[in-house]
Design a protein around this motif. Structure first.
Motif, PDB file in Angstrom:
ATOM      1  N   LEU A 128      -1.213  -2.380 -17.835  1.00  0.00           N
ATOM      2  CA  LEU A 128      -0.105  -3.192 -17.349  1.00  0.00           C
ATOM      3  C   LEU A 128      -0.480  -3.810 -16.010  1.00  0.00           C
ATOM      4  CD1 LEU A 128       2.960  -4.026 -17.362  1.00  0.00           C
ATOM      5  CD2 LEU A 128       3.401  -1.817 -16.247  1.00  0.00           C
ATOM      6  N   LEU A 129      -0.194  -5.091 -15.862  1.00  0.00           N
ATOM      7  CA  LEU A 129      -0.388  -5.790 -14.593  1.00  0.00           C
ATOM      8  C   LEU A 129       0.976  -6.218 -14.080  1.00  0.00           C
ATOM      9  CD1 LEU A 129      -2.170  -7.283 -12.456  1.00  0.00           C
ATOM     10  CD2 LEU A 129      -2.198  -9.223 -14.037  1.00  0.00           C
ATOM     11  N   ILE A 130       1.233  -5.937 -12.807  1.00  0.00           N
ATOM     12  CA  ILE A 130       2.463  -6.399 -12.163  1.00  0.00           C
ATOM     13  C   ILE A 130       2.079  -7.301 -11.008  1.00  0.00           C
ATOM     14  CG2 ILE A 130       4.531  -5.749 -10.879  1.00  0.00           C
ATOM     15  CD1 ILE A 130       4.611  -3.157 -12.455  1.00  0.00           C
ATOM     16  N   ILE A 131       2.617  -8.522 -10.998  1.00  0.00           N
ATOM     17  CA  ILE A 131       2.387  -9.473  -9.917  1.00  0.00           C
ATOM     18  C   ILE A 131       3.692  -9.545  -9.141  1.00  0.00           C
ATOM     19  CG2 ILE A 131       1.659 -11.796  -9.257  1.00  0.00           C
ATOM     20  CD1 ILE A 131       1.155 -10.810 -12.840  1.00  0.00           C
ATOM     21  N   GLY A 132       3.660  -9.020  -7.906  1.00  0.00           N
ATOM     22  CA  GLY A 132       4.895  -8.900  -7.147  1.00  0.00           C
ATOM     23  C   GLY A 132       4.706  -9.075  -5.663  1.00  0.00           C
ATOM     24  N   HIS A 133       5.571  -8.424  -4.917  1.00  0.00           N
ATOM     25  CA  HIS A 133       5.738  -8.639  -3.488  1.00  0.00           C
ATOM     26  C   HIS A 133       5.610  -7.333  -2.703  1.00  0.00           C
ATOM     27  CE1 HIS A 133       7.685 -12.479  -4.621  1.00  0.00           C
ATOM     28  NE2 HIS A 133       8.144 -11.771  -5.628  1.00  0.00           N
ATOM     29  N   ASN A 134       5.353  -7.478  -1.428  1.00  0.00           N
ATOM     30  CA  ASN A 134       5.487  -6.348  -0.519  1.00  0.00           C
ATOM     31  C   ASN A 134       6.894  -6.370   0.053  1.00  0.00           C
ATOM     32  OD1 ASN A 134       3.320  -4.718  -0.549  1.00  0.00           O
ATOM     33  ND2 ASN A 134       2.491  -5.342   1.399  1.00  0.00           N
ATOM     34  N   PRO A 135       7.439  -5.235   0.396  1.00  0.00           N
ATOM     35  CA  PRO A 135       6.792  -3.943   0.505  1.00  0.00           C
ATOM     36  C   PRO A 135       6.676  -3.181  -0.818  1.00  0.00           C
ATOM     37  CG  PRO A 135       9.038  -3.749   1.262  1.00  0.00           C
ATOM     38  CD  PRO A 135       8.820  -5.203   0.930  1.00  0.00           C
ATOM     39  N   GLY A 136       7.178  -3.737  -1.914  1.00  0.00           N
ATOM     40  CA  GLY A 136       7.214  -3.038  -3.185  1.00  0.00           C
ATOM     41  C   GLY A 136       5.859  -2.648  -3.749  1.00  0.00           C
ATOM     42  N   MET A 137       4.888  -3.578  -3.739  1.00  0.00           N
ATOM     43  CA  MET A 137       3.578  -3.267  -4.315  1.00  0.00           C
ATOM     44  C   MET A 137       2.918  -2.110  -3.568  1.00  0.00           C
ATOM     45  SD  MET A 137       3.222  -5.281  -6.964  1.00  0.00           S
ATOM     46  CE  MET A 137       4.915  -4.782  -7.172  1.00  0.00           C
ATOM     47  N   HIS A 138       2.989  -2.148  -2.242  1.00  0.00           N
ATOM     48  CA  HIS A 138       2.406  -1.071  -1.437  1.00  0.00           C
ATOM     49  C   HIS A 138       3.146   0.242  -1.690  1.00  0.00           C
ATOM     50  CE1 HIS A 138       0.875   0.305   2.779  1.00  0.00           C
ATOM     51  NE2 HIS A 138       0.433   1.058   1.812  1.00  0.00           N
ATOM     52  N   ALA A 139       4.459   0.176  -1.745  1.00  0.00           N
ATOM     53  CA  ALA A 139       5.264   1.383  -1.941  1.00  0.00           C
ATOM     54  C   ALA A 139       4.946   2.052  -3.279  1.00  0.00           C
ATOM     55  CB  ALA A 139       6.751   1.045  -1.846  1.00  0.00           C
ATOM     56  N   VAL A 140       4.815   1.258  -4.345  1.00  0.00           N
ATOM     57  CA  VAL A 140       4.518   1.830  -5.663  1.00  0.00           C
ATOM     58  C   VAL A 140       3.117   2.442  -5.673  1.00  0.00           C
ATOM     59  CG1 VAL A 140       4.146   1.298  -8.107  1.00  0.00           C
ATOM     60  CG2 VAL A 140       6.121   0.366  -6.917  1.00  0.00           C
ATOM     61  N   ALA A 141       2.139   1.709  -5.129  1.00  0.00           N
ATOM     62  CA  ALA A 141       0.770   2.238  -5.088  1.00  0.00           C
ATOM     63  C   ALA A 141       0.737   3.565  -4.334  1.00  0.00           C
ATOM     64  CB  ALA A 141      -0.176   1.229  -4.444  1.00  0.00           C
ATOM     65  N   ASP A 142       1.372   3.604  -3.201  1.00  0.00           N
ATOM     66  CA  ASP A 142       1.397   4.807  -2.385  1.00  0.00           C
ATOM     67  C   ASP A 142       2.137   5.954  -3.090  1.00  0.00           C
ATOM     68  OD1 ASP A 142       0.717   6.077   0.128  1.00  0.00           O
ATOM     69  OD2 ASP A 142       2.852   5.977   0.620  1.00  0.00           O
ATOM     70  N   ALA A 143       3.254   5.619  -3.732  1.00  0.00           N
ATOM     71  CA  ALA A 143       4.064   6.651  -4.380  1.00  0.00           C
ATOM     72  C   ALA A 143       3.384   7.246  -5.617  1.00  0.00           C
ATOM     73  CB  ALA A 143       5.427   6.075  -4.774  1.00  0.00           C
ATOM     74  N   LEU A 144       2.714   6.408  -6.396  1.00  0.00           N
ATOM     75  CA  LEU A 144       2.122   6.896  -7.640  1.00  0.00           C
ATOM     76  C   LEU A 144       0.802   7.620  -7.429  1.00  0.00           C
ATOM     77  CD1 LEU A 144       2.807   3.996 -10.165  1.00  0.00           C
ATOM     78  CD2 LEU A 144       4.153   6.072  -9.756  1.00  0.00           C
ATOM     79  N   ALA A 145       0.104   7.289  -6.349  1.00  0.00           N
ATOM     80  CA  ALA A 145      -1.246   7.820  -6.122  1.00  0.00           C
ATOM     81  C   ALA A 145      -1.206   9.253  -5.609  1.00  0.00           C
ATOM     82  CB  ALA A 145      -2.000   6.929  -5.146  1.00  0.00           C
ATOM     83  N   GLY A 146      -1.068  10.185  -6.531  1.00  0.00           N
ATOM     84  CA  GLY A 146      -1.140  11.590  -6.165  1.00  0.00           C
ATOM     85  C   GLY A 146      -2.574  12.000  -5.865  1.00  0.00           C
ATOM     86  N   GLY A 147      -3.503  11.309  -6.494  1.00  0.00           N
ATOM     87  CA  GLY A 147      -4.933  11.534  -6.268  1.00  0.00           C
ATOM     88  C   GLY A 147      -5.594  10.209  -5.966  1.00  0.00           C
ATOM     89  N   THR A 148      -6.848  10.277  -5.590  1.00  0.00           N
ATOM     90  CA  THR A 148      -7.579   9.039  -5.300  1.00  0.00           C
ATOM     91  C   THR A 148      -9.046   9.223  -5.623  1.00  0.00           C
ATOM     92  OG1 THR A 148      -7.959   7.326  -3.642  1.00  0.00           O
ATOM     93  CG2 THR A 148      -8.023   9.592  -2.868  1.00  0.00           C
ATOM     94  N   GLN A 149      -9.692   8.104  -5.823  1.00  0.00           N
ATOM     95  CA  GLN A 149     -11.129   8.095  -6.073  1.00  0.00           C
ATOM     96  C   GLN A 149     -11.784   7.432  -4.866  1.00  0.00           C
ATOM     97  OE1 GLN A 149     -12.273   7.183 -10.167  1.00  0.00           O
ATOM     98  NE2 GLN A 149     -13.676   5.662  -9.340  1.00  0.00           N
ATOM     99  N   GLY A 150     -12.725   8.112  -4.237  1.00  0.00           N
ATOM    100  CA  GLY A 150     -13.408   7.543  -3.067  1.00  0.00           C
ATOM    101  C   GLY A 150     -12.462   7.361  -1.901  1.00  0.00           C
ATOM    102  N   ASP A 151     -12.658   6.263  -1.171  1.00  0.00           N
ATOM    103  CA  ASP A 151     -11.857   6.007   0.028  1.00  0.00           C
ATOM    104  C   ASP A 151     -10.722   5.020  -0.227  1.00  0.00           C
ATOM    105  OD1 ASP A 151     -13.252   3.641  -0.279  1.00  0.00           O
ATOM    106  OD2 ASP A 151     -13.771   3.458   1.839  1.00  0.00           O
ATOM    107  N   ALA A 152     -10.357   4.799  -1.499  1.00  0.00           N
ATOM    108  CA  ALA A 152      -9.357   3.785  -1.845  1.00  0.00           C
ATOM    109  C   ALA A 152      -8.024   4.012  -1.139  1.00  0.00           C
ATOM    110  CB  ALA A 152      -9.158   3.728  -3.359  1.00  0.00           C
TER     111      ALA A 152
END
Length: 172
Positions: free
Chosen positions: A107-131
């Motif tokens: 799924l691709l979502i094309i949207g706005h901040n602060p929403g895109m940042h908030a979702v990325a931050d909220a969903l990312a319980g883990g991370t790969q590398g320094d992302a």
């Protein structure tokens, strides 16, 4: 599609927009945005992800971003222009993700901040590398995108369940 098949969500922030006398919803892309959007599209194409569905905000700047980015991709996914993406809160964005049909893997979502940042931050319980460190440091600038892998169904998406596997900005 099996529940065990990981899903991916890509969160793409619209490209740089003009500041104008028009309503915020009607703001077009700035020259820099018209240059950055195709670059983001090429980078998404290079990722090898073939999107099953793209949800795009109805704002002019997001529609223009998508039009320029999608031309760089090998396949145009089914696209839905979604009014609820404009000025959506984190909770509204998660609810929208939960509505995604089960047959959608990527799924691709094309949207706005602060929403895109908030979702990325909220969903990312883990991370790969320094992302995640880079996401936190940069604040999700225009034309940036985050790729998050998710287990289970779209209905089960909630805070902390995903893994941030890629984060890209035009300055990378």
């Amino acid at each position: 599609m099996s529940v065990d098949t990981p899903r991916r969500i890509v969160l793409l922030r619209h490209a740089k927009a003009e500041w104008s006398q028009d309503s915020d919803h009607e703001r077009p892309l700035a020259e820099r945005g018209r240059k950055d959007a195709p670059v983001a599209g090429r980078k998404l194409a290079d990722s090898g992800i073939v999107f099953d569905l793209a949800l795009c905000s109805t704002a002019v700047r997001t529609r223009e971003t998508w039009k320029l980015a999608v031309h760089e991709m090998p396949e145009r996914p089914r696209t839905v222009y979604e009014e609820r993406l404009y000025e959506a809160s984190l909770g509204e964005l998660i609810a929208l993700i939960n509505e995604t049909p089960d047959d959608v893997r990527d799924l691709l979502i094309i949207g706005h901040n602060p929403g895109m940042h908030a979702v990325a931050d909220a969903l990312a319980g883990g991370t790969q590398g320094d992302a995640l460190a880079r996401l936190t440091r940069s604040g999700f600038p225009t034309s940036a995108f985050a790729v998050i892998e998710l287990p289970g169904t779209w209905k089960s998406v909630e805070h902390g369940v995903g893994k941030l596997v890629e984060y890209w900005t035009p300055n990378d």
